[in-house]
Design a protein around this motif. Sequence first.
Motif, PDB file in Angstrom:
ATOM      1  N   TRP A 220      40.825  29.125  42.170  1.00 46.12           N
ATOM      2  CA  TRP A 220      41.951  29.976  42.555  1.00 46.12           C
ATOM      3  C   TRP A 220      42.003  30.224  44.053  1.00 46.12           C
ATOM      4  O   TRP A 220      43.085  30.436  44.608  1.00 46.12           O
ATOM      5  CB  TRP A 220      41.878  31.299  41.793  1.00 46.12           C
ATOM      6  CG  TRP A 220      42.160  31.112  40.335  1.00 46.12           C
ATOM      7  CD1 TRP A 220      41.258  31.116  39.314  1.00 46.12           C
ATOM      8  CD2 TRP A 220      43.431  30.827  39.747  1.00 46.12           C
ATOM      9  NE1 TRP A 220      41.897  30.864  38.129  1.00 46.12           N
ATOM     10  CE2 TRP A 220      43.230  30.686  38.357  1.00 46.12           C
ATOM     11  CE3 TRP A 220      44.716  30.681  40.252  1.00 46.12           C
ATOM     12  CZ2 TRP A 220      44.265  30.407  37.478  1.00 46.12           C
ATOM     13  CZ3 TRP A 220      45.755  30.407  39.376  1.00 46.12           C
ATOM     14  CH2 TRP A 220      45.528  30.267  38.011  1.00 46.12           C
TER      15      TRP A 220
ATOM     16  N   GLU B 138      48.341  36.893  40.632  1.00 47.36           N
ATOM     17  CA  GLU B 138      47.231  35.962  40.392  1.00 47.36           C
ATOM     18  C   GLU B 138      46.518  36.234  39.070  1.00 47.36           C
ATOM     19  O   GLU B 138      46.175  35.304  38.330  1.00 47.36           O
ATOM     20  CB  GLU B 138      46.222  36.028  41.540  1.00 47.36           C
ATOM     21  CG  GLU B 138      45.070  35.044  41.378  1.00 47.36           C
ATOM     22  CD  GLU B 138      44.116  35.069  42.558  1.00 47.36           C
ATOM     23  OE1 GLU B 138      42.913  34.851  42.326  1.00 47.36           O
ATOM     24  OE2 GLU B 138      44.565  35.309  43.703  1.00 47.36           O
ATOM     25  N   ASP B 139      46.288  37.508  38.740  1.00 50.13           N
ATOM     26  CA  ASP B 139      45.582  37.824  37.501  1.00 50.13           C
ATOM     27  C   ASP B 139      46.326  37.309  36.276  1.00 50.13           C
ATOM     28  O   ASP B 139      45.713  36.834  35.309  1.00 50.13           O
ATOM     29  CB  ASP B 139      45.364  39.333  37.381  1.00 50.13           C
ATOM     30  CG  ASP B 139      44.271  39.840  38.311  1.00 50.13           C
ATOM     31  OD1 ASP B 139      43.510  39.003  38.840  1.00 50.13           O
ATOM     32  OD2 ASP B 139      44.192  41.056  38.527  1.00 50.13           O
ATOM     33  N   SER B 140      47.647  37.398  36.310  1.00 50.27           N
ATOM     34  CA  SER B 140      48.433  36.897  35.175  1.00 50.27           C
ATOM     35  C   SER B 140      48.345  35.387  35.060  1.00 50.27           C
ATOM     36  O   SER B 140      48.246  34.829  33.961  1.00 50.27           O
ATOM     37  CB  SER B 140      49.902  37.322  35.323  1.00 50.27           C
ATOM     38  OG  SER B 140      50.051  38.718  35.152  1.00 50.27           O
TER      39      SER B 140
ATOM     40  N   LYS C  91      45.866  33.619  35.944  1.00 47.38           N
ATOM     41  CA  LYS C  91      44.533  33.330  35.408  1.00 47.38           C
ATOM     42  C   LYS C  91      44.537  33.439  33.888  1.00 47.38           C
ATOM     43  O   LYS C  91      43.958  32.597  33.190  1.00 47.38           O
ATOM     44  CB  LYS C  91      43.502  34.290  36.007  1.00 47.38           C
ATOM     45  CG  LYS C  91      43.167  34.017  37.466  1.00 47.38           C
ATOM     46  CD  LYS C  91      42.134  35.006  37.981  1.00 47.38           C
ATOM     47  CE  LYS C  91      41.768  34.702  39.435  1.00 47.38           C
ATOM     48  NZ  LYS C  91      40.771  35.668  39.974  1.00 47.38           N
ATOM     49  N   GLN C  92      45.175  34.483  33.375  1.00 47.74           N
ATOM     50  CA  GLN C  92      45.230  34.659  31.921  1.00 47.74           C
ATOM     51  C   GLN C  92      45.956  33.510  31.239  1.00 47.74           C
ATOM     52  O   GLN C  92      45.567  33.075  30.153  1.00 47.74           O
ATOM     53  CB  GLN C  92      45.941  35.972  31.585  1.00 47.74           C
ATOM     54  CG  GLN C  92      45.192  37.222  31.997  1.00 47.74           C
ATOM     55  CD  GLN C  92      45.999  38.455  31.674  1.00 47.74           C
ATOM     56  OE1 GLN C  92      46.379  38.691  30.534  1.00 47.74           O
ATOM     57  NE2 GLN C  92      46.284  39.248  32.684  1.00 47.74           N
TER      58      GLN C  92
ATOM     59  N   GLU D  24      44.017  49.450  37.808  1.00 49.59           N
ATOM     60  CA  GLU D  24      44.734  48.181  37.698  1.00 49.59           C
ATOM     61  C   GLU D  24      44.568  47.633  36.290  1.00 49.59           C
ATOM     62  O   GLU D  24      43.531  47.780  35.643  1.00 49.59           O
ATOM     63  CB  GLU D  24      44.189  47.171  38.712  1.00 49.59           C
ATOM     64  CG  GLU D  24      44.555  47.500  40.137  1.00 49.59           C
ATOM     65  CD  GLU D  24      46.052  47.451  40.373  1.00 49.59           C
ATOM     66  OE1 GLU D  24      46.706  46.539  39.866  1.00 49.59           O
ATOM     67  OE2 GLU D  24      46.566  48.342  41.064  1.00 49.59           O
TER      68      GLU D  24
ATOM     69  N   ARG E 116      43.721  45.255  33.373  1.00 49.93           N
ATOM     70  CA  ARG E 116      42.747  44.210  33.224  1.00 49.93           C
ATOM     71  C   ARG E 116      43.347  43.010  32.545  1.00 49.93           C
ATOM     72  O   ARG E 116      44.260  43.145  31.720  1.00 49.93           O
ATOM     73  CB  ARG E 116      41.551  44.706  32.391  1.00 49.93           C
ATOM     74  CG  ARG E 116      40.670  45.707  33.098  1.00 49.93           C
ATOM     75  CD  ARG E 116      39.309  45.724  32.464  1.00 49.93           C
ATOM     76  NE  ARG E 116      39.368  46.008  31.038  1.00 49.93           N
ATOM     77  CZ  ARG E 116      39.171  47.220  30.521  1.00 49.93           C
ATOM     78  NH1 ARG E 116      38.957  48.245  31.323  1.00 49.93           N
ATOM     79  NH2 ARG E 116      39.217  47.411  29.228  1.00 49.93           N
ATOM     80  N   PRO E 117      42.849  41.794  32.837  1.00 54.81           N
ATOM     81  CA  PRO E 117      43.311  40.594  32.150  1.00 54.81           C
ATOM     82  C   PRO E 117      43.118  40.749  30.646  1.00 54.81           C
ATOM     83  O   PRO E 117      42.094  41.257  30.190  1.00 54.81           O
ATOM     84  CB  PRO E 117      42.409  39.494  32.724  1.00 54.81           C
ATOM     85  CG  PRO E 117      42.018  39.998  34.076  1.00 54.81           C
ATOM     86  CD  PRO E 117      41.889  41.484  33.904  1.00 54.81           C
TER      87      PRO E 117
END
Length: 410
Positions: A32, A94-96, A98-99, A405, A407-408
């Motif tokens: 990433w 970015e976290d989304s 990643k999921q 925030e 969490r994934p």
Amino acid sequence: MPDPNDPRMQQMMQQLQQMMSQSMASAGPVNWELAQQLAEGELAGEPVVGPAEQSEVAEALRLADLWLDSASAWPSGVTQPDAWTRKQWISYTEDSWKQMAEPLASQMGSAMGTLVPEGMEGLLGPMADLMKGVGSALFGAQMGQALSKLAAEVLSSTEVGLPLGKIGRAALLPANVAEYAQGLQLPVEEVRLFVALREAAHHRLFTHAPWLRSHVITLLQAYAREIRIDSDAVEEAMSGLDPSDPEAMQTMDLGKLFRPEDTEQQKLTLQRLETALALITGWVNVVVTNAVADRLPTLSQLMESAHRRRASGGPAEKTFEALVGLQMQPATLRSATKLWETMTEQHGVEGREAVWAHPDLMPTTDDLQTPEAYASMSGTMSELDMSIFDQLAVNDPPADDEDGEERPGS
């Protein structure tokens, strides 16, 4: 021979060196850090969002929520209005990504392990670790390219069909909204309000149907579990890959390597995913249209433009086609919109919203073929106790980390 002093050649060599060094350091299926660097590199020189633009977006979202109050049984889902640059969109989402992408990349990486000849695992162990790093860089490079393209055209945080940032943080991208308005030759104020209406509607839905976001993610994960590898295609692709050309890593079609042909289970999963996304967008279409009524003179033009945008391959279509090869059909969206219109007519706003109480109440793919029949069959929907939503929120609240925030996986 290329000139080593050529700035483009120097940039390519720097990217290649960085790609290879970071591939060894990446611990996950997708690099990433590399993806973000490549994506942001494509957006160099982007202007910042000033106080005036922040104020304009906040006011548009405030007015949008005020209008939506008359068209939905739920209160506002917006807790924080915001205006993002394209780079901020990449960072905040970015976290989304990643999921959504890591389960697919991880499964693809595991599938590549099947290419090691039996009995050679110990001998090729170090090489296998290197290939994992290269695979991580490969996926990172492709994600970087995809994110830079999407960042240049998305209008809000929810345009792909679900909130990519934190649920409740409603955000528009002023630069993209301005370009979109210019292309339509419509007043930017009206286009901004239209985008804000759709953004606020999405957050209202995902706030009051807390299971919905994870439902979409779960479907992507279910698809990933069925991924199989085409060993002949991998061998052919790798033999033709030029390591001196970093762009080759960004343009390789991974779908041909890992999705030679969907299994029956994957086809069923894609069908369910398309239905879920169509139901989300169809609901937003109906709620926004009812909320606006005759307040926005250009509504018909804006709605038609939104339909054309999706039909020609908008951000949502590009996202899910890239992830799982899903080609979303305009007819499915039209059927979903018709279903919510019919539900509103027969059962009212509260009866329509009650369908979102639990995934088991949601219309199926077959129901989209006969929306009138589904609405007629749902005669008890208007009698459902709306406190179901409150009970769901108590029993299964969104998971937050220590700093608040999301969490994934939530």
